[in-house]
Enzyme design. Structure first.
Site, PDB file in Angstrom:
ATOM      1  N   LEU A   1     -28.723 -38.376 -36.936  1.00 23.86           N
ATOM      2  CA  LEU A   1     -29.483 -37.136 -37.003  1.00 23.86           C
ATOM      3  C   LEU A   1     -29.393 -36.421 -38.348  1.00 23.86           C
ATOM      4  CD1 LEU A   1     -31.214 -35.445 -34.995  1.00 23.86           C
ATOM      5  CD2 LEU A   1     -29.310 -33.841 -35.025  1.00 23.86           C
TER       6      LEU A   1
ATOM      7  N   GLN B   1     -36.992 -36.677 -25.778  1.00 22.25           N
ATOM      8  CA  GLN B   1     -37.236 -36.055 -27.079  1.00 22.25           C
ATOM      9  C   GLN B   1     -36.887 -36.999 -28.223  1.00 22.25           C
ATOM     10  OE1 GLN B   1     -34.896 -32.458 -28.683  1.00 22.25           O
ATOM     11  NE2 GLN B   1     -36.954 -31.695 -28.351  1.00 22.25           N
TER      12      GLN B   1
ATOM     13  N   HIS C   1     -36.343 -36.789 -31.895  1.00 17.64           N
ATOM     14  CA  HIS C   1     -36.136 -35.781 -32.933  1.00 17.64           C
ATOM     15  C   HIS C   1     -36.874 -36.243 -34.172  1.00 17.64           C
ATOM     16  CE1 HIS C   1     -34.188 -33.121 -35.783  1.00 17.64           C
ATOM     17  NE2 HIS C   1     -33.564 -32.503 -34.801  1.00 17.64           N
TER      18      HIS C   1
ATOM     19  N   ARG D   1     -40.457 -29.796 -31.748  1.00 13.26           N
ATOM     20  CA  ARG D   1     -40.116 -31.149 -32.193  1.00 13.26           C
ATOM     21  C   ARG D   1     -41.130 -32.212 -31.826  1.00 13.26           C
ATOM     22  NH1 ARG D   1     -33.656 -30.822 -30.811  1.00 13.26           N
ATOM     23  NH2 ARG D   1     -33.166 -29.572 -32.648  1.00 13.26           N
TER      24      ARG D   1
ATOM     25  N   HIS E   1     -33.340 -38.735 -29.128  1.00 13.24           N
ATOM     26  CA  HIS E   1     -32.345 -37.698 -29.319  1.00 13.24           C
ATOM     27  C   HIS E   1     -31.852 -37.041 -28.040  1.00 13.24           C
ATOM     28  CE1 HIS E   1     -30.260 -34.584 -31.487  1.00 13.24           C
ATOM     29  NE2 HIS E   1     -31.004 -33.624 -30.985  1.00 13.24           N
TER      30      HIS E   1
ATOM     31  N   GLU F   1     -32.201 -30.088 -37.806  1.00 16.60           N
ATOM     32  CA  GLU F   1     -33.387 -29.268 -37.986  1.00 16.60           C
ATOM     33  C   GLU F   1     -33.120 -28.074 -38.908  1.00 16.60           C
ATOM     34  OE1 GLU F   1     -35.495 -28.772 -34.337  1.00 16.60           O
ATOM     35  OE2 GLU F   1     -36.350 -26.856 -34.936  1.00 16.60           O
TER      36      GLU F   1
ATOM     37  N   ARG G   1     -37.649 -29.740 -25.370  1.00 16.75           N
ATOM     38  CA  ARG G   1     -36.587 -28.757 -25.582  1.00 16.75           C
ATOM     39  C   ARG G   1     -36.661 -28.192 -26.992  1.00 16.75           C
ATOM     40  NH1 ARG G   1     -31.401 -28.870 -28.023  1.00 16.75           N
ATOM     41  NH2 ARG G   1     -31.532 -31.092 -28.460  1.00 16.75           N
TER      42      ARG G   1
ATOM     43  N   PHE H   1     -34.924 -21.750 -36.330  1.00 19.93           N
ATOM     44  CA  PHE H   1     -35.148 -23.113 -35.844  1.00 19.93           C
ATOM     45  C   PHE H   1     -36.567 -23.193 -35.322  1.00 19.93           C
ATOM     46  CE2 PHE H   1     -32.073 -26.593 -34.420  1.00 19.93           C
ATOM     47  CZ  PHE H   1     -31.292 -26.515 -35.560  1.00 19.93           C
TER      48      PHE H   1
HETATM   49  C1  FAD Z   1     -26.512 -35.327 -33.487  1.00 20.36           C
HETATM   50  C2  FAD Z   1     -26.881 -34.281 -32.488  1.00 20.36           C
HETATM   51  C3  FAD Z   1     -27.062 -32.954 -32.882  1.00 20.36           C
HETATM   52  C4  FAD Z   1     -27.389 -31.969 -31.956  1.00 20.36           C
HETATM   53  N1  FAD Z   1     -27.540 -30.681 -32.386  1.00 20.36           N
HETATM   54  C5  FAD Z   1     -27.804 -29.704 -31.471  1.00 20.36           C
HETATM   55  C6  FAD Z   1     -27.890 -28.329 -31.869  1.00 20.36           C
HETATM   56  O1  FAD Z   1     -27.720 -27.979 -33.030  1.00 20.36           O
HETATM   57  N2  FAD Z   1     -28.157 -27.410 -30.936  1.00 20.36           N
HETATM   58  C7  FAD Z   1     -28.328 -27.739 -29.630  1.00 20.36           C
HETATM   59  O2  FAD Z   1     -28.535 -26.845 -28.826  1.00 20.36           O
HETATM   60  N3  FAD Z   1     -28.244 -29.028 -29.221  1.00 20.36           N
HETATM   61  C8  FAD Z   1     -27.990 -30.013 -30.113  1.00 20.36           C
HETATM   62  N4  FAD Z   1     -27.905 -31.324 -29.694  1.00 20.36           N
HETATM   63  C9  FAD Z   1     -27.971 -31.623 -28.271  1.00 20.36           C
HETATM   64  C10 FAD Z   1     -26.666 -31.283 -27.622  1.00 20.36           C
HETATM   65  O3  FAD Z   1     -25.605 -31.516 -28.521  1.00 20.36           O
HETATM   66  C11 FAD Z   1     -26.411 -32.116 -26.382  1.00 20.36           C
HETATM   67  O4  FAD Z   1     -27.522 -32.085 -25.568  1.00 20.36           O
HETATM   68  C12 FAD Z   1     -25.253 -31.533 -25.638  1.00 20.36           C
HETATM   69  O5  FAD Z   1     -24.113 -31.470 -26.461  1.00 20.36           O
HETATM   70  C13 FAD Z   1     -24.913 -32.310 -24.378  1.00 20.36           C
HETATM   71  O6  FAD Z   1     -23.780 -31.706 -23.802  1.00 20.36           O
HETATM   72  P1  FAD Z   1     -23.279 -32.091 -22.370  1.00 20.36           P
HETATM   73  O7  FAD Z   1     -22.184 -31.152 -22.040  1.00 20.36           O
HETATM   74  O8  FAD Z   1     -24.432 -32.168 -21.456  1.00 20.36           O
HETATM   75  O9  FAD Z   1     -22.719 -33.548 -22.545  1.00 20.36           O
HETATM   76  P2  FAD Z   1     -21.821 -34.244 -23.661  1.00 20.36           P
HETATM   77  O10 FAD Z   1     -21.269 -33.322 -24.651  1.00 20.36           O
HETATM   78  O11 FAD Z   1     -22.563 -35.400 -24.153  1.00 20.36           O
HETATM   79  O12 FAD Z   1     -20.636 -34.778 -22.823  1.00 20.36           O
HETATM   80  C14 FAD Z   1     -20.801 -35.771 -21.868  1.00 20.36           C
HETATM   81  C15 FAD Z   1     -19.453 -36.031 -21.281  1.00 20.36           C
HETATM   82  O13 FAD Z   1     -19.575 -36.829 -20.122  1.00 20.36           O
HETATM   83  C16 FAD Z   1     -18.628 -37.855 -20.160  1.00 20.36           C
HETATM   84  N5  FAD Z   1     -19.108 -38.962 -19.351  1.00 20.36           N
HETATM   85  C17 FAD Z   1     -20.329 -39.549 -19.376  1.00 20.36           C
HETATM   86  N6  FAD Z   1     -20.379 -40.530 -18.471  1.00 20.36           N
HETATM   87  C18 FAD Z   1     -19.181 -40.556 -17.842  1.00 20.36           C
HETATM   88  C19 FAD Z   1     -18.605 -41.359 -16.821  1.00 20.36           C
HETATM   89  N7  FAD Z   1     -19.287 -42.351 -16.233  1.00 20.36           N
HETATM   90  N8  FAD Z   1     -17.330 -41.122 -16.439  1.00 20.36           N
HETATM   91  C20 FAD Z   1     -16.603 -40.128 -17.026  1.00 20.36           C
HETATM   92  N9  FAD Z   1     -17.109 -39.340 -17.998  1.00 20.36           N
HETATM   93  C21 FAD Z   1     -18.379 -39.558 -18.395  1.00 20.36           C
HETATM   94  C22 FAD Z   1     -18.486 -38.177 -21.627  1.00 20.36           C
HETATM   95  O14 FAD Z   1     -17.286 -38.839 -21.880  1.00 20.36           O
HETATM   96  C23 FAD Z   1     -18.518 -36.779 -22.208  1.00 20.36           C
HETATM   97  O15 FAD Z   1     -17.249 -36.194 -22.134  1.00 20.36           O
HETATM   98  C24 FAD Z   1     -27.572 -32.322 -30.608  1.00 20.36           C
HETATM   99  C25 FAD Z   1     -27.392 -33.641 -30.209  1.00 20.36           C
HETATM  100  C26 FAD Z   1     -27.060 -34.625 -31.132  1.00 20.36           C
HETATM  101  C27 FAD Z   1     -26.902 -36.026 -30.667  1.00 20.36           C
END
Ligand code: FAD
Ligand code: SF4
Ligand code: SF4
Ligand code: FES
Lengths: 601, 250
Positions: free
Chosen positions: A250, A234, A236, A309, A375, A253, A410, A121
């Protein structure tokens, strides 16, 4: 009197993505009574969409890889603005966290030796991303979800938190509503872990879903916590651009990691025109060298397409601006001419599927049209690196909602590992804090619950106001046009003025229907958070008068290491959403870690 | 390219409801979910619908479109006969909450009953050594995005509400198959899936496979092999006892 149900826990985790679930598992294993709350169904959080992989220096393919190299790559990718201690913990602990997933049933792709396979990556010196095809996030969330369920942790799904409740300066509880019924629910708890993810839904072209309204960022600000690095968003480099309905979606990458290259309308691999001095030593200077790198990393340097990125997104932006873009306003991402159809389908099955189904493009035969898409937010709650604690007693943050780990930019794959490393730390420390409390637990004030209920129901009180959908669209347009990849002072001032207007409109909007599963109402409540977070980004971006990582100023195009390289911008707000920014010295790494950053190869 | 699309969307709740007609402007390349969003933004802000990724990755937006169970975010408008209205109704097998949103808790209950992955005695502690060919079979089942379209379609519960207690459904069966075929799992769940989860009630009609958006071969690769393995455990106790010490057979 508001009518609500009430529960008591030691640790309440808001969010069921990778960080929230990992935090809940850790808190539960430490003996805390633990609950997880999430807006969607369990297993649907943003983490499910992650594609490429989890970065961890396991050294399965390149034994020379180790935490020091990963630390260095992460810090340099973030243009040295990362909190060094977070980057250190992250690099050291990521491999253990990945193996733990395997222990819980995850099935990663394998090396010929039967170990977890790792892929290339951008910004990572070695092939480092543990993956499952291009659906790594699905594997991760399912593994954590199944673990959470088998441990019997309470999950409140389709339940949205609108307020944190405090007792003096301590966290005392959480106020939420059930999406299904619109009824209220109150959690009494001395600790809350924010794991709410990002903020991308305030931009028009984004890879993020409706959940990404910055709720956690806003809840933290209103509770008195600070945000750091909010100017760094960021974009992307590779989102879909056509057809319009999928704009922003998306394109992983991994397409570039697996051999794909970027070309402009003249067929030129333009990334070779954009290699910055900062990365010259580690980037190939010819296409031929870049091509050899895929199979021989010892004697060759990375292809220019695999720069971090921010560099790639800016380059694409410039090609388009100067008229060398593709028909629908992007550039070309070509893997068809470089890898066999079998290889592409094996390594990138969901990309193949996505383009076939949604754009009628066969990526094994034709190039894709792509362009930058909003992103990820580097900025988030300022936390203590070891414990994930914010400055508010009892309030923790992990995952995308936390700040500091990624500095100004990132690296791909570093989010999923971040979720695991700091999710676990947050869970452990919150549980420990809760168990250390004697009988003097914080108490929820009835008046605070009444106020939270009244605020949530307010939109129903009015008629004839604007609807939430149109205000949201206006906000997305403003952030896209005026606080996007390239920023200028007058434009950001204009954005702030518009945000102010939209806030006034939001105060008068009205919703139709009743409280039962009403998306119009839900959006109306989310809007308040989006406006606060958008203002935070714009104000932080105005404050930082230089260009670095995910923050590019047309009026201050240079990176200023002497001044801005030593400072963070901190955002604060009061309960009425008045935002202030201030500068704060950046923590300095100890000499032995600083030495790693200098090292070239 | 924009044109007006006619939609008929079921509106209502547990107490009943009806199809309501809408007409919204739609654009080139749009999918059914886009059209539903236009209805929300322009005509009816309180129209209830689930969605997250809009890319076929999260399995949230399941509904019945012209009677066919599918993901709304992958249903391209250009694939429908022009001029005719598109009818969208909620999943039929699960109780309606409101409009297009149904109560899918059945599936979560069944998931909670699955005994978790348990590493074998040979390799109790990760990192494990496992070959790609050996993990691939289970990987197919782990592609599942939990859209529950297969659960919705299976006639065993679609047409017989009272089977829900005894029948875990195809989504659940692939989970058991996944664990059974995991190269390093040490638990035997075959009796359980047959006797308590209703594997025997499946009569291999393959309707579940047909609606799976991930193209998982639910019947051929999971259910039928599971049925065969169940026969093993039932009639060949000696072979059963001796094989558990080794890695699992294919
Ligand atoms: C399409 C895409 C591809 C990606 N690919 C990669 C990758 O290959 N490698 C990598 O390292 N990163 C990648 N990322 C980034 C990474 O996926 C995210 O940054 C990461 O999954 C975020 O995880 P999190 O646990 O912080 O939150 P999330 O998985 O987004 O979860 C947030 C949670 O909070 C809850 N929530 C939010 N607000 C409230 C509220 N007010 N009340 C109750 N619940 C709430 C939501 O319901 C959800 O359950 C990608 C992102 C995207 C969008
Ligand atoms: S094959 Fe079995 S599980 Fe699938 S739809 Fe038919 S009866 Fe149901
Ligand atoms: S097996 Fe297929 S149809 Fe069934 S829930 Fe999983 S993805 Fe959906
Ligand atoms: S919205 Fe995620 S599958 Fe349709």
């Amino acid at each position: 009197m508001a009518d609500y149900e009430k529960h008591a826990y030691d640790v309440v985790v808001i969010g069921a993505g990778g960080s929230g679930l990992r935090a809940a598992i850790a808190a539960h294993e430490a003996g805390a009574r633990t609950a997880v709350i999430c807006k969607s169904l369990l297993g649907k959080a943003h983490t499910v969409m992650a594609e490429g992989g989890i970065a961890a220096a396991m050294g399965n393919l390149y034994p020379d890889d180790n935490w020091q190299v990963h630390f260095r790559d992460t810090m340099r990718g973030g243009k040295l603005l990362n909190h060094w201690r977070m980057a250190e913990l992250h690099a050291k602990e990521a491999p253990e966290r990945v193996w733990e997933l395997e222990q819980w049933g995850a099935l990663f792709d394998r090396t010929p030796d039967g170990l977890i396979s790792q892929r290339d990556f951008g910004g990572h010196r070695y092939a480092r991303l543990a993956h499952v095809g291009d659906r790594t996030g699905l594997e991760m969330i399912r593994t954590l979800q199944q673990r959470t369920v088998s441990l019997g942790i309470d999950v409140y799904m389709e339940c949205t938190v609108t307020d944190l409740l405090k007792d003096g300066d301590r966290v005392a509880g959480v106020f939420a509503y059930w999406r299904e019924s619109g009824r209220f629910i109150v959690f009494e708890t001395p600790t809350v872990i924010l794991a709410t993810g990002g903020i991308g839904k305030s931009w028009k072209v984004t890879s993020n879903s409706w959940e990404y309204t910055g709720d956690g960022h806003a809840l933290a600000l209103r509770a008195g916590a600070t945000l750091v690095n909010m100017e760094f968003v960021q974009f992307h480099p590779t989102g879909m651009v056509w057809p319009p309905s999928v704009r922003g979606l998306l394109v992983t990458e991994s397409v570039r990691g697996d051999g794909g290259v970027l070309r402009n309308s003249q067929g030129r691999r333009f990334m070779y025109d954009y290699i910055p001095d900062f990365f010259k030593a580690e980037t190939s200077d010819s296409e031929a060298e870049g091509d050899r790198w895929y199979t021989d990393k010892v004697n060759n340097r990375r292809p220019a397409e695999l720069l971090p990125r921010d560099e790639v997104a800016r380059a694409i932006n410039n090609e388009i601006k100067e008229g060398r873009g593709s028909p629908h306003g992007g550039v070309f991402l070509d893997i068809a001419s470089r890898r066999s159809p079998e290889y592409i389908k094996k390594r990138l099955p969901s990309m193949y599927h996505q383009f076939m189904e949604l754009a009628e493009v066969d990526i094994t035969k034709e190039p894709m049209e792509i362009g930058p898409t909003c992103h990820y937010v580097m900025g988030g709650v300022e936390v203590d690196p070891d414990s994930a604690a914010s400055i508010v007693t009892g309030l923790y943050a992990a995952g995308e909602v936390a700040g500091g780990m990624h500095g100004s930019n990132r690296l791909g794959g570093n989010s999923l590992s971040d979720l695991l490393v700091f999710g676990r730390r947050a869970g452990m420390h919150a549980a420990e804090f809760a168990s250390g409390l004697s009988s003097a637990r914080p108490q929820i004030a009835a008046a605070d619950v009444e106020a939270a209920a009244a605020a949530a129901l307010e939109p129903f009180e009015r008629e004839g106001g604007e609807n939430a959908y149109s205000i949201h669209q206006s906000l997305q347009q403003v952030m896209q046009d005026l606080v996007g990849i390239i920023r200028r002072e007058p434009e950001m001032q204009e954005a702030l003025a518009t945000i102010n207007d939209l806030r006034a409109k939001t105060a008068h909007l009205s919703v139709e229907g009743h409280r039962q599963y009403n998306p119009g109402w839900h959006l109306a409540l989310d809007l308040r958070n989006m406006l606060l977070v958008s203002e935070s980004v714009a104000r932080a971006a105005l404050e930082r008068k230089e260009s670095r990582g995910g923050h590019t100023r047309d009026d201050y195009p240079m990176t200023d290491n002497d001044y801005w390289g030593k400072r963070n911008v901190i955002v604060e707000a009061d309960r009425d959403d008045h935002v202030r920014v201030r500068q704060q010295p950046l923590p300095v790494p100890p000499p032995e870690l600083a030495a790693l950053l200098e090292e070239q190869h | 390219m924009a044109y007006d699309l006619k939609l008929r969307i079921w509106r209502g709740d547990a107490s009943g409801g009806e199809l309501v007609d809408y007409s919204v402007p739609v654009d080139e390349g749009e999918v059914v979910l886009d059209a539903v969003h236009h209805v929300q933004a322009m005509a009816s802000g309180d129209l209830a619908v689930r969605w997250n990724c809009k890319a076929g990755k999260c399995g949230s937006c399941s509904a019945e479109v012209n009677g066919r169970p599918r993901l709304m975010c992958l249903a391209r408008l250009s694939t429908f006969p022009p001029g005719e209205p598109i009818t969208i109704t909620p999943l039929r097998t699960f109780p309606v909450i409101r409009d297009l949103v149904t109560d899918v808790s059945f599936n979560y209950v069944k998931a909670a009953q699955v005994p978790a992955f348990t590493p074998s005695k040979d390799q109790p502690q990760a990192p494990f050594r496992m070959q790609q060919v050996d993990v691939e079979r289970s990987q197919e089942f782990r592609k599942c995005i939990e859209c529950f379209l297969c659960q919705n379609t299976c006639h065993v519960i679609r047409d017989h509400e009272d089977n829900k207690e005894a029948f875990a459904g195809p989504r659940s069966f692939i989970r058991y198959a996944e664990l059974e075929m995991h190269p390093n799992d040490g638990l035997d769940r075959r009796r359980l899936v047959q006797e308590e989860r209703g594997l025997g009630m499946c009569n291999i009609t393959k309707c579940c496979t047909e609606v799976c958006p991930e193209s998982i071969k639910i019947t051929d690769n999971a259910i039928i092999p599971m049925k065969e393995r169940v026969v093993d455990v039932k009639y060949d106790p000696v072979r059963f006892l001796s094989r558990r010490g080794r890695t699992k057979p294919g």
